[in-house]
Design an enzyme around this catalytic site. Structure first.
Site, mmCIF file in Angstrom:
data_model
loop_
_atom_site.group_PDB
_atom_site.id
_atom_site.type_symbol
_atom_site.label_atom_id
_atom_site.label_comp_id
_atom_site.label_asym_id
_atom_site.label_seq_id
_atom_site.Cartn_x
_atom_site.Cartn_y
_atom_site.Cartn_z
ATOM 1 C CG ASP A 348 1.620 5.766 0.867
ATOM 2 O OD1 ASP A 348 0.791 5.035 1.418
ATOM 3 O OD2 ASP A 348 2.629 5.345 0.271
ATOM 4 C CD GLU A 384 -0.150 4.530 5.323
ATOM 5 O OE1 GLU A 384 -0.954 3.586 5.209
ATOM 6 O OE2 GLU A 384 0.699 4.817 4.444
#
Length: 701
Positions: A348, A384
């Site tokens: 993330d 990401e």
């Protein structure tokens, strides 16, 4: 507080955390600036502190001690003593019980009160003040564990990247509404390991399940009672499983599920959030890292170390430039890869992990540590590729070994099938694996994670059903979530019974799925998109731990749901059957597997090569893509994909040279079997895609 007879022996600074050896437990915790450290022990209920023992040694800034006879199941925490000087980054407060960053299991619940904060919450001096209330009654306790497990003959599936198809799912939402699973197991790893769930994933054709965070996380204080942190990007323990996800309470439940998935050839990828913690900004609670060593664990503003750097948008940023903090993240990753046989990780806000003092750096310490690690360099690594800090958008800029979520594929896919002008050239690049972004440093097409939808944003069904977001249930005045979703409702906002609109929506969904699975790159499917799951227009369901987010398996069992899921399975079967659809290297049209047939070619509706002028014509919308490769028997398979995003059916001429051709799939007729194509033209319905194959015999000298 009752006395505890044994005193701590010196023990060892390694390994970090609480390590049981059968006779006792070694405790080791890092703090560079603490002046001394207490180990606090609790009764089995976690309510009463029964001992407070100073850690007797500090080696290389690691405080440690060994407690004889301390067995598995002992509940503990730490109290760190040192300066409370927020302006210089120090926030030690021994009145606050601290969670061991290496805790393998957490017990109890966080009961929100002002006592969890290191400062007096309502003081005029804010976080410069000091709070003397004991936080132990309202916070989590770490638990000494035994990590033994018999893996038997378990082997990692080791699916090649080029063959990988990812199914992104929330562990809890995946099975909460499955009536064929026992109620107490729904939403847990026990349910994930259920054979019916595994069989479903296999029938669909996916090779990996990517789980939203399963690390122990905190429920946000500000969320109302009817809302909860559902996604889990609020980590409080990087080595512990979220307790709600274990029906039995034992971590081996996760190991059993992974072993069963591996037996079915399915990999497990964990979505991990090492970029920030649940402690939030300098105004957040003191639960662990902040109290142990705020100035080491977090990036602080250089000219005012009272404040946290907030590149993540969550209040704090983990300081991976510090060697001990980097070690913690690496130890955590190795723990999941070795002790749980996890096959990969999705990071993330991966840009945050690659930030040094000067900004994002593909050669940052985190990336270097991963790439040289003999264990972690072999698992699947996905980033990401953005965060909210300066220069935070870094798509395509990660080092070799990483795949990246490609939001340009998602947005280009949606705009192309919405019929936007001027999209053809860009979307052609996305279909070819986004070589403009990833073809460098010997990276392959698999580095592009291609998706139509993910947990963050609209579902696929909502992409064709809503123009405006509908996030009122989140309690933020419908101001949260993405502003631009590149969606269309095709005539009516939300649900409708209009057959024309429903037909259009179905066509666009199937076409988008086909384009995603037939593009070069690694396809990812959002759980439930295969049967039309909707979140009723909510594009930020992070706090919706309810039927809005959970998969509706009754919908999946409906005729419409089964039809769409069957179509997805057929698309994936074609992808697995034809290597040219999942090429391991970029194609640039410079090679000819057969005379007159390049490895990749683009054509117009008339079957002629697309000219430079045509590529730049914003009113040209259709795409014809042909890819060709030689098989093991020497024949050349040429697969041609016709994409018609317009509102009317069109006649296409097949690109030369002509050979007997077979239609593999037509999204306008999803149930139609494969069939031969007569003639040199093909009819492509409005908002539809067709894939055909032609076999070119090549004479060998």
């Amino acid at each position: 507080m009752a006395s505890f007879a044994p005193r701590l022996m010196p023990g060892s600074p390694y390994p970090l955390g609480a390590t049981w050896d059968g006779l006792g437990t070694n405790f080791a915790v890092f703090s560079a600036h603490a002046e001394h450290m207490d180990l606090c022990l609790f009764d089995p209920s976690g309510r009463r502190e029964i001992a407070r023992l100073p850690l007797p040694e500090c080696t290389d800034e690691i405080w440690h001690g060994y407690l004889p006879d301390a067995q598995v199941g002992v509940l503990y925490g730490y109290r760190a003593y040192g300066p409370y000087d927020p302006s210089n980054g120090y926030r030690f407060n021994p009145y606050k019980l601290l969670i061991d960053p290496y805790a393998r299991r957490l017990a109890g619940d966080v009961r929100w009160s002002d006592a969890l904060f290191g400062y007096r919450v309502n003081s005029r001096r804010a976080d410069l003040s000091f709070d003397r209330r004991d936080s132990a009654p309202g916070t989590l306790k770490a638990v000494v564990t035994d990590e033994a497990f018999n893996w038997g003959d378990d082997r990692l599936p080791a699916v090649p990247w080029a063959d990988t198809v990812i199914y992104e799912a929330h562990l809890r939402g995946l099975t909460m509404l499955r009536e064929d699973i026992r109620p107490n197991e729904r939403g847990t790893f026990a349910a994930l390991g259920n054979q019916q769930v595994i069989d479903y994933l296999r029938r669909l054709g996916t090779t990996a399940i990517e789980l939203l965070p399963v690390h122990a996380f905190l429920q946000d204080r500000y969320l109302a009672e009817k809302r909860r942190n559902y996604w889990g990007y609020n980590t409080v323990g990087f080595f512990a499983i979220e307790p709600r996800y274990l029906a039995s309470g034992a971590s081996n439940e996760m190991r059993v599920a992974i072993r069963r998935l591996h037996a079915a050839g399915i990999e497990v990828i964990l979505d991990v959030a090492y970029n920030h913690t649940a402690e939030g900004s300098e105004l957040g609670p003191t639960l662990s890292f902040r109290g142990l060593d705020n100035s080491s664990y977090y990036r602080l503003v250089q000219d005012n170390r009272r404040h946290c750097v907030n590149d993540t948008g969550t209040g704090n940023t983990v300081n991976l430039s510090h060697p001990r903090v980097l070690q913690m993240v690496m130890d955590s990753l190795r723990y999941w890869a070795t002790s749980f046989h996890v096959d990969g990780f999705r990071f993330d806000l991966g840009v945050t992990l690659g930030r040094e003092l000067h900004g994002f750096d593909p050669g940052a310490g985190f990336f270097d540590a991963l790439r040289q690690d003999p264990i972690l360099s072999r698992v699947k690594l996905i980033s990401e590729p953005w965060d909210l800090g300066p220069g935070g958008y870094q798509l395509g800029q990660h080092p070799p070994g990483f795949a990246e979520w490609n939001d340009r594929f998602r947005d280009g896919l949606r705009r192309f099938w919405r019929g936007d002008a001027g999209q053809r050239q860009d979307f052609a690049a996305r279909l070819a694996g986004s070589s403009d972004l990833f073809d460098r440093r010997a990276r392959g097409p698999w580095a592009s994670i291609n998706y139509a939808a993910s947990h963050d944003g609209y579902t696929l069904a909502d992409t064709v059903s809503y123009v405006e977001r509908h996030n009122e249930a989140n309690g933020e005045g419908n101001q949260d979530g993405h502003n631009e979703n590149y969606s269309a409702n095709w005539g009516i906002e939300g649900p409708t019974q209009d057959p024309k609109i429903l037909n259009t929506r179905a066509h666009v969904q199937r076409a988008m799925l086909a384009a995603t699975f037939f593009a070069h790159g690694t396809p990812m499917l959002l759980a439930g998109d295969e049967f039309g799951r909707s979140q009723r227009g909510n594009n930020n369901a992070y706090c919706q731990d309810n039927e809005l987010s959970w998969l509706d398996w009754k919908q999946a069992a409906s005729p419409e749901g089964q039809a769409l899921a069957g179509f997805v399975a057929r698309l994936l079967a074609l992808r697995h059957a034809h290597p040219v659809l999942r090429c391991r290297r970029f194609m640039h049209g410079k090679e000819q597997p057969a005379p007159g047939i390049a490895d990749i070619s683009w054509f117009d509706q008339q079957g002629e090569s697309v000219s430079v002028e045509a590529w730049n014509d914003p009113d040209e919308r259709v795409i014809v893509l042909r890819r060709a490769a030689r098989d093991e028997e020497g024949a050349v398979s040429a697969l041609t994909l016709f994409l018609n995003p317009t509102g009317e059916g069109l006649t296409f001429r097949l690109p030369p040279p002509y050979v007997p051709t077979r239609i593999l799939i037509d999204t306008d007729e999803p149930d139609a079997p494969e069939r031969d194509l007569a003639g040199e033209t093909i009819e492509v319905a409005a908002r539809s895609a067709i894939l055909i194959i032609g076999i070119h015999k090549v004479e060998t000298p």
